[in-house]
Motif scaffolding. Structure first.
Motif, PDB file in Angstrom:
ATOM      1  N   VAL A 181       0.836  -1.207   0.000  1.00 26.96           N
ATOM      2  CA  VAL A 181       0.000   0.000   0.000  1.00 26.96           C
ATOM      3  C   VAL A 181       0.869   1.255   0.000  1.00 26.96           C
ATOM      4  O   VAL A 181       0.609   2.212  -0.738  1.00 26.96           O
ATOM      5  CB  VAL A 181      -0.952  -0.006   1.217  1.00 26.96           C
ATOM      6  CG1 VAL A 181      -1.597   1.367   1.414  1.00 26.96           C
ATOM      7  CG2 VAL A 181      -2.038  -1.065   1.034  1.00 26.96           C
ATOM      8  N   ILE A 235      -6.599   5.252   5.605  1.00 23.50           N
ATOM      9  CA  ILE A 235      -6.647   3.846   5.180  1.00 23.50           C
ATOM     10  C   ILE A 235      -6.529   2.947   6.395  1.00 23.50           C
ATOM     11  O   ILE A 235      -5.607   3.120   7.214  1.00 23.50           O
ATOM     12  CB  ILE A 235      -5.516   3.507   4.183  1.00 23.50           C
ATOM     13  CG1 ILE A 235      -5.570   4.430   2.960  1.00 23.50           C
ATOM     14  CG2 ILE A 235      -5.591   2.038   3.758  1.00 23.50           C
ATOM     15  CD1 ILE A 235      -4.411   4.234   1.994  1.00 23.50           C
ATOM     16  N   VAL A 286      -5.614  -0.820   7.274  1.00 27.69           N
ATOM     17  CA  VAL A 286      -4.909  -1.913   6.593  1.00 27.69           C
ATOM     18  C   VAL A 286      -5.145  -3.225   7.339  1.00 27.69           C
ATOM     19  O   VAL A 286      -4.930  -3.307   8.556  1.00 27.69           O
ATOM     20  CB  VAL A 286      -3.398  -1.629   6.507  1.00 27.69           C
ATOM     21  CG1 VAL A 286      -2.678  -2.774   5.799  1.00 27.69           C
ATOM     22  CG2 VAL A 286      -3.140  -0.305   5.780  1.00 27.69           C
ATOM     23  N   ALA A 314     -12.812   1.735   9.040  1.00 22.67           N
ATOM     24  CA  ALA A 314     -12.830   2.556   7.823  1.00 22.67           C
ATOM     25  C   ALA A 314     -14.064   3.458   7.790  1.00 22.67           C
ATOM     26  O   ALA A 314     -13.996   4.609   7.337  1.00 22.67           O
ATOM     27  CB  ALA A 314     -12.782   1.665   6.583  1.00 22.67           C
ATOM     28  N   SER A 341     -11.987   7.570   2.600  1.00 28.57           N
ATOM     29  CA  SER A 341     -11.563   6.509   3.508  1.00 28.57           C
ATOM     30  C   SER A 341     -11.513   5.192   2.742  1.00 28.57           C
ATOM     31  O   SER A 341     -12.370   4.927   1.884  1.00 28.57           O
ATOM     32  CB  SER A 341     -12.554   6.406   4.674  1.00 28.57           C
ATOM     33  OG  SER A 341     -12.225   5.327   5.528  1.00 28.57           O
ATOM     34  N   TYR A 342     -10.484   4.372   3.059  1.00 24.90           N
ATOM     35  CA  TYR A 342     -10.294   3.100   2.361  1.00 24.90           C
ATOM     36  C   TYR A 342     -10.093   1.963   3.352  1.00 24.90           C
ATOM     37  O   TYR A 342      -9.569   2.171   4.459  1.00 24.90           O
ATOM     38  CB  TYR A 342      -9.041   3.151   1.479  1.00 24.90           C
ATOM     39  CG  TYR A 342      -9.114   4.027   0.261  1.00 24.90           C
ATOM     40  CD1 TYR A 342      -9.472   3.503  -0.977  1.00 24.90           C
ATOM     41  CD2 TYR A 342      -8.797   5.379   0.340  1.00 24.90           C
ATOM     42  CE1 TYR A 342      -9.508   4.297  -2.108  1.00 24.90           C
ATOM     43  CE2 TYR A 342      -8.836   6.196  -0.788  1.00 24.90           C
ATOM     44  CZ  TYR A 342      -9.192   5.648  -2.011  1.00 24.90           C
ATOM     45  OH  TYR A 342      -9.233   6.437  -3.128  1.00 24.90           O
ATOM     46  N   ALA A 346      -7.896  -1.524   3.079  1.00 22.84           N
ATOM     47  CA  ALA A 346      -6.932  -2.263   2.263  1.00 22.84           C
ATOM     48  C   ALA A 346      -6.753  -3.647   2.858  1.00 22.84           C
ATOM     49  O   ALA A 346      -6.728  -3.812   4.084  1.00 22.84           O
ATOM     50  CB  ALA A 346      -5.592  -1.532   2.225  1.00 22.84           C
ATOM     51  N   TRP A 376      -7.645  -0.856  -7.066  1.00 23.16           N
ATOM     52  CA  TRP A 376      -7.792   0.377  -6.279  1.00 23.16           C
ATOM     53  C   TRP A 376      -9.142   0.967  -6.668  1.00 23.16           C
ATOM     54  O   TRP A 376      -9.296   1.560  -7.730  1.00 23.16           O
ATOM     55  CB  TRP A 376      -6.657   1.350  -6.607  1.00 23.16           C
ATOM     56  CG  TRP A 376      -6.666   2.603  -5.762  1.00 23.16           C
ATOM     57  CD1 TRP A 376      -7.610   3.583  -5.766  1.00 23.16           C
ATOM     58  CD2 TRP A 376      -5.681   2.992  -4.811  1.00 23.16           C
ATOM     59  NE1 TRP A 376      -7.287   4.567  -4.879  1.00 23.16           N
ATOM     60  CE2 TRP A 376      -6.100   4.234  -4.277  1.00 23.16           C
ATOM     61  CE3 TRP A 376      -4.484   2.431  -4.370  1.00 23.16           C
ATOM     62  CZ2 TRP A 376      -5.358   4.918  -3.320  1.00 23.16           C
ATOM     63  CZ3 TRP A 376      -3.744   3.110  -3.413  1.00 23.16           C
ATOM     64  CH2 TRP A 376      -4.174   4.335  -2.886  1.00 23.16           C
TER      65      TRP A 376
END
Length: 388
Positions: free
Chosen positions: A10, A66, A68, A81, A91-92, A94, A125
């Motif tokens: 990432v 993010i 993770v 998230a 906001s992500y 991963a 992505w």
């Protein structure tokens, strides 16, 4: 795929996209994430009491966060998230590409982006279909500006520890007259020619306000050069002149005695991202701000500023846990809590500074006693009519 491997890929993808990332890795996990720590600086910024694994600016100056994960813990990651939407434009989540794929539709329906990672790197992505935002984004932007764009600022506003802000101009005048100096030499100069025994605090605060550059020897920034020019034009040519001005403010304020110098200081304060947000909150509460109402606004709209600028170290940890548990109201409604978490000198030094620079009216009463003796209803903060 484990979380550390996902994390590394990432960060590579963020670098390729020209993003500015900061990471949060607990000290206990430093060895596991050593490769990532070699590539990125840490942060301690929270969103609703939680630390995003990665936080920063996109290449379009939007705040991103993010969470993770690897192949496991994805349900918890989804919750985190979603929380980060409160303080980030995007906001992500991963994680391992195969594991996160089944959650993609749900996440994107909630406005969360998805980053899928396999052994070769980021394989998918998917940005959120819409950008979520809230009042806390301004708070996160300010904190990130200090840490990522903050080469011109020396640190948090907690380093502004002196009640008389004219003292923050002493290092500027010293270097303007003598040229670049080692820190200890500048400290000695301030003691000898200004008769001031807290030169180190003045130097640190001048760096915080962006008047002195970081590093050694101490040098003026562009803003410091501008301040020196203003001082010379006002007739403050050396430290003896500054001392004379300081004596003239006894029993008064800089704003009342020397308005141009108050404006110079006020502008320096307001340029600092954290202080600027504090002033925004104070302005929203004015013209008469009760301290607990100000705390409530800060906790809800600018929680990181509240934690770094208002709280003691112990208090920040306690307040952060209350925010995370959903007990935010206790911070400003329970006297046993706010008296425990708030720094005592906020009620004296901070108030005195704001009076001197013309943000609070001279009739505002500071509190120099024990915090247990402070009655916020008896000592409201009165915003000066010409403060903005």
């Amino acid at each position: 795929m484990d979380e550390a491997a996902v994390f590394d890929h990432v960060i590579t993808a963020l670098e390729d996209r020209d993003y500015d990332p900061l990471i949060h890795v607990p000290e206990a996990h430093s060895e596991t994430y050593a490769d990532v720590l070699d590539r990125c600086r840490r942060h301690s910024i929270t969103i609703r009491g939680r630390y995003p694994d990665v936080l920063g600016f996109t290449n379009r100056n939007r705040v991103f966060a993010i969470e993770v994960k690897g192949s496991a813990g994805l349900l918890r990651g989804i919750g985190q998230a979603l929380t980060y939407q409160e303080g980030a434009h995007v906001s992500y989540l991963a994680g391992d590409a195969t594991a996160v794929d089944s959650h993609t539709s749900l996440l994107r329906s909630k406005g969360v982006g998805v980053i899928g990672v396999d052994e070769a790197g980021v394989s998918a992505w998917r940005p959120p279909p819409r950008a979520e935002s809230s009042t806390e984004v301004a708070d996160i932007e300010g904190q990130l500006s200090v840490r990522l764009r903050g080469g011109e600022f020396g640190g948090d506003v907690t380093t502004l520890s002196l009640a008389q802000p004219l003292n923050y101009l002493a290092p500027v005048i010293g270097i303007d007259g003598a040229g670049p100096l080692a820190r200890d030499e500048l400290d000695d100069l301030i003691a000898a020619e200004y008769g001031f025994g807290a030169g180190e605090s003045a130097i640190t605060s001048a760096q915080t306000l962006g008047l002195l550059a970081a590093g050694s020897p101490c040098r003026l920034t562009d803003q410091g050069e501008l301040s020196a020019t203003v001082l010379r034009g006002y007739g403050v040519l050396d430290l003896a002149d500054l001392d004379a001005v300081k004596r003239e403010t006894r029993g008064s304020t800089v704003s009342e005695s020397h308005p141009p110098l108050a404006i110079l200081l006020r502008n320096a304060f307001a340029r600092h991202p954290e202080f600027g947000l504090l002033l925004d909150a104070l302005r929203a509460e004015g013209p008469e701000a009760h301290f607990l109402d100000l705390l409530e606004r800060l906790v809800h709209e600018y929680p990181n500023v509240f934690l770094s600028a208002i709280c003691t170290t112990h208090g920040a940890e306690r307040a952060r846990k209350l925010i995370e548990r959903g007990e935010t109201e206790r911070i400003y409604a329970d006297p046993d809590v706010w008296r425990d978490v708030v720094r005592n000198n906020v009620l004296f030094n901070f108030v005195q500074q704001l009076k001197h620079v013309g943000i609070l009216a001279p009739e505002t009463r500071s509190h120099s006693g024990a915090i247990d003796e402070y009655d916020p209803d008896e000592k409201p903060w009165i915003v000066a009519t010409n403060a903005w």
